[in-house]
Design an enzyme around this catalytic site. Sequence first.
Site, PDB file in Angstrom:
ATOM      1  N   ASP A   1      13.594 -37.499 -15.134  1.00  0.00           N
ATOM      2  CA  ASP A   1      12.415 -36.812 -15.662  1.00  0.00           C
ATOM      3  C   ASP A   1      12.733 -35.404 -16.172  1.00  0.00           C
ATOM      4  O   ASP A   1      12.178 -34.961 -17.185  1.00  0.00           O
ATOM      5  CB  ASP A   1      11.319 -36.743 -14.595  1.00  0.00           C
ATOM      6  CG  ASP A   1      10.611 -38.081 -14.421  1.00  0.00           C
ATOM      7  OD1 ASP A   1      11.001 -39.050 -15.090  1.00  0.00           O
ATOM      8  OD2 ASP A   1       9.660 -38.159 -13.608  1.00  0.00           O
TER       9      ASP A   1
ATOM     10  N   GLU B   1       9.766 -35.887  -6.464  1.00  0.00           N
ATOM     11  CA  GLU B   1       8.998 -37.103  -6.235  1.00  0.00           C
ATOM     12  C   GLU B   1       8.495 -37.043  -4.803  1.00  0.00           C
ATOM     13  O   GLU B   1       9.244 -36.711  -3.877  1.00  0.00           O
ATOM     14  CB  GLU B   1       9.854 -38.352  -6.448  1.00  0.00           C
ATOM     15  CG  GLU B   1      10.404 -38.514  -7.860  1.00  0.00           C
ATOM     16  CD  GLU B   1       9.336 -38.619  -8.928  1.00  0.00           C
ATOM     17  OE1 GLU B   1       8.205 -39.063  -8.583  1.00  0.00           O
ATOM     18  OE2 GLU B   1       9.603 -38.260 -10.083  1.00  0.00           O
TER      19      GLU B   1
ATOM     20  N   HIS C   1       9.984 -41.761 -13.790  1.00  0.00           N
ATOM     21  CA  HIS C   1       9.438 -41.140 -12.573  1.00  0.00           C
ATOM     22  C   HIS C   1      10.489 -41.033 -11.470  1.00  0.00           C
ATOM     23  O   HIS C   1      10.200 -41.239 -10.286  1.00  0.00           O
ATOM     24  CB  HIS C   1       8.215 -41.910 -12.073  1.00  0.00           C
ATOM     25  CG  HIS C   1       7.037 -41.822 -12.985  1.00  0.00           C
ATOM     26  ND1 HIS C   1       6.244 -40.696 -13.070  1.00  0.00           N
ATOM     27  CD2 HIS C   1       6.525 -42.716 -13.867  1.00  0.00           C
ATOM     28  CE1 HIS C   1       5.287 -40.901 -13.964  1.00  0.00           C
ATOM     29  NE2 HIS C   1       5.437 -42.110 -14.457  1.00  0.00           N
TER      30      HIS C   1
ATOM     31  N   ASP D   1      12.380 -31.249 -10.682  1.00  0.00           N
ATOM     32  CA  ASP D   1      11.247 -32.157 -10.499  1.00  0.00           C
ATOM     33  C   ASP D   1      11.320 -32.757  -9.104  1.00  0.00           C
ATOM     34  O   ASP D   1      12.413 -32.973  -8.558  1.00  0.00           O
ATOM     35  CB  ASP D   1      11.274 -33.278 -11.548  1.00  0.00           C
ATOM     36  CG  ASP D   1      10.127 -34.254 -11.378  1.00  0.00           C
ATOM     37  OD1 ASP D   1       8.973 -33.843 -11.574  1.00  0.00           O
ATOM     38  OD2 ASP D   1      10.385 -35.429 -11.037  1.00  0.00           O
TER      39      ASP D   1
END
Length: 317
Positions: free
Chosen positions: A164, A14, A159, A12
């Site tokens: 996550d 960000e 988040h 993941d």
Amino acid sequence: MQDMSNEIVFFDLETNVPNKPGQKFWVLEFGAIVVCPRKLVELESYCTLIRPGDLSAVGLNPARCHGISRGTVLNAPSFEEVADKIFKILDGRIWAGHNIRRFDCVRIKEAFKEIGRPAPEPVALIDSLGVLSEKFGKRAGNMKMASLASYFGLGEQKHRSLDDVRMNLEVLKHCATVLFLESAVPGVLEDQWQHNSSPNITTRSRSNVVIKEPSVPTTMTKVWHEDQKSSISSPMKKRCHQDQATPMMTTRSRSKVSKPSAEETNRKSPSVLNRHRVVPYATGSLGQMTEKVKNILQNARKTPLNSLLKHSHTLLR
């Protein structure tokens, strides 16, 4: 050499959210876990903050979604400094994540292109957003990770990359268990969630309900009746009153609409074979109206356009 083609890496990213013309996405954090597909155990993990090439793209205050601020990434390594580690953990494995096909995979390729290096390649791709949309459905209301986690009581989504991806794996485990139990007793548990779901939750433009507005005469309808009292004969007045008493009002919708009855069809579109067509003037005054049109057209060359428009409403009186 270790064969990694049957290992799954959940990852993941960000990023910042571009809010200015010409501003681009910058990877601010990368997180990944390597999972054994047979036992679903975590074999390896890696997470790092990343300093973007343009620090002004990151707000001074922590972002509402992930809490990363400019100060958070100020002393973090650049993407080029961590590219080797990211390449090693991703390349040659099965990639998995939520909505990675349209977002995370694109950002990874852009980041490697930015530093002039080839991007890692997956042997296969598992996007849990697409898989769960097809297999599990919108039982949680929508397909957001936060909604799915809340549905199973897994806590709030933080988040942050590593948190996550671990939540993503747990959500998949719970969804798979539910689907497995439903498949064990087909016809018993399969549709139970649909019956237990709230009747107030609907998806836009997919409702099968035909919406009918209340049949209330409008102000224009009332004015129409008043204007016609002096110009429409009694039989015509009666016919017009019957047609206008219950106007059919419909809404613009893509929902499935039932086939109108013969009565409704006739009310919307009167047949010219068995009834007179209602016109906005008395039939007896047709000759007078024709004469007025003739006179106006004869004087059109001499009459200014504004004056012509001003008096044209007399045609329908």
